[in-house]
Scaffold this active site. Structure first.
Site, PDB file in Angstrom:
ATOM      1  CG  ASN A  88       3.444  43.434  -7.858  1.00 13.53           C
ATOM      2  OD1 ASN A  88       3.430  42.325  -7.345  1.00 13.53           O
ATOM      3  ND2 ASN A  88       2.432  43.891  -8.589  1.00 13.53           N
ATOM      4  CG  HIS A  91       1.760  50.721  -6.692  1.00 18.34           C
ATOM      5  ND1 HIS A  91       2.955  51.039  -7.283  1.00 18.34           N
ATOM      6  CD2 HIS A  91       1.304  49.622  -7.336  1.00 18.34           C
ATOM      7  CE1 HIS A  91       3.217  50.185  -8.250  1.00 18.34           C
ATOM      8  NE2 HIS A  91       2.236  49.303  -8.306  1.00 18.34           N
ATOM      9  CG  HIS A 127      -1.771  46.130  -6.368  1.00 20.51           C
ATOM     10  ND1 HIS A 127      -2.320  46.440  -7.592  1.00 20.51           N
ATOM     11  CD2 HIS A 127      -0.431  46.241  -6.543  1.00 20.51           C
ATOM     12  CE1 HIS A 127      -1.370  46.709  -8.463  1.00 20.51           C
ATOM     13  NE2 HIS A 127      -0.210  46.599  -7.858  1.00 20.51           N
ATOM     14  NE  ARG A 133     -14.038  52.987  -6.456  1.00 21.59           N
ATOM     15  CZ  ARG A 133     -14.212  52.142  -5.437  1.00 21.59           C
ATOM     16  NH1 ARG A 133     -13.652  50.956  -5.459  1.00 21.59           N
ATOM     17  NH2 ARG A 133     -14.986  52.468  -4.417  1.00 21.59           N
ATOM     18  CG  ASP A 134      -5.383  49.258 -10.873  1.00 19.96           C
ATOM     19  OD1 ASP A 134      -4.290  49.039 -10.322  1.00 19.96           O
ATOM     20  OD2 ASP A 134      -5.540  49.226 -12.128  1.00 19.96           O
TER      21      ASP A 134
END
Ligand code: AMP
Length: 113
Positions: free
Chosen positions: A86, A99, A101, A28-29
């Site tokens: 990104n 990564h 998202h 989890r971010d």
């Protein structure tokens, strides 16, 4: 090893890990932008998409496949979700370790910056 995501892979800093296999982990971010905000990363250190070799590129398909499964587990498969990678400073990449998202659980805007 000064990469924060490599430290998460190594278990040197804590994370709320919700999936892992030999190649990737998902957690989890720490600063969620939506009710579901997960990060899916390769265990191997690859700084960004521009550093991804053709031989390494199947990892992205695996990350997307697991993201789809995690979206199902989070209950957002039907309502909708967004996958974002990104790449580089102007795209807003802060952590130099690839990564993906996974965002969902609310209506996301169409603002791509
Ligand atoms: P990006 O801007 O695409 O590089 O995204 C980096 C993401 O990593 C941000 O959404 C951060 O909130 C997240 N992040 C940074 N450090 C941690 C951490 N220790 N645990 C979980 N997420 C993190």
């Amino acid at each position: 090893m000064d990469c924060i995501f490599c430290q998460i892979v190594a278990g040197e800093i804590p994370s709320e890990t919700i999936y892992q296999d030999e190649e990737i982990i998902a957690f989890r971010d720490i600063n969620p932008l939506a009710p579901t905000h997960l990060l899916i990363i390769p265990k191997r250190h690859i700084p960004s998409l521009t550093h991804l070799s053709e031989a390494e590129s199947p990892i992205i398909g695996h990350m997307v496949n697991i993201a789809n499964q995690l979206a199902e587990r989070e209950g957002i498969s039907q309502s909708g979700y967004r996958l974002v990678i990104n790449c580089g400073e102007e795209a807003g990449q802060i952590v130099p370790h690839i990564h993906l998202h996974l965002l969902g659980g609310r209506r996301l805007t169409d603002n791509f910056g």
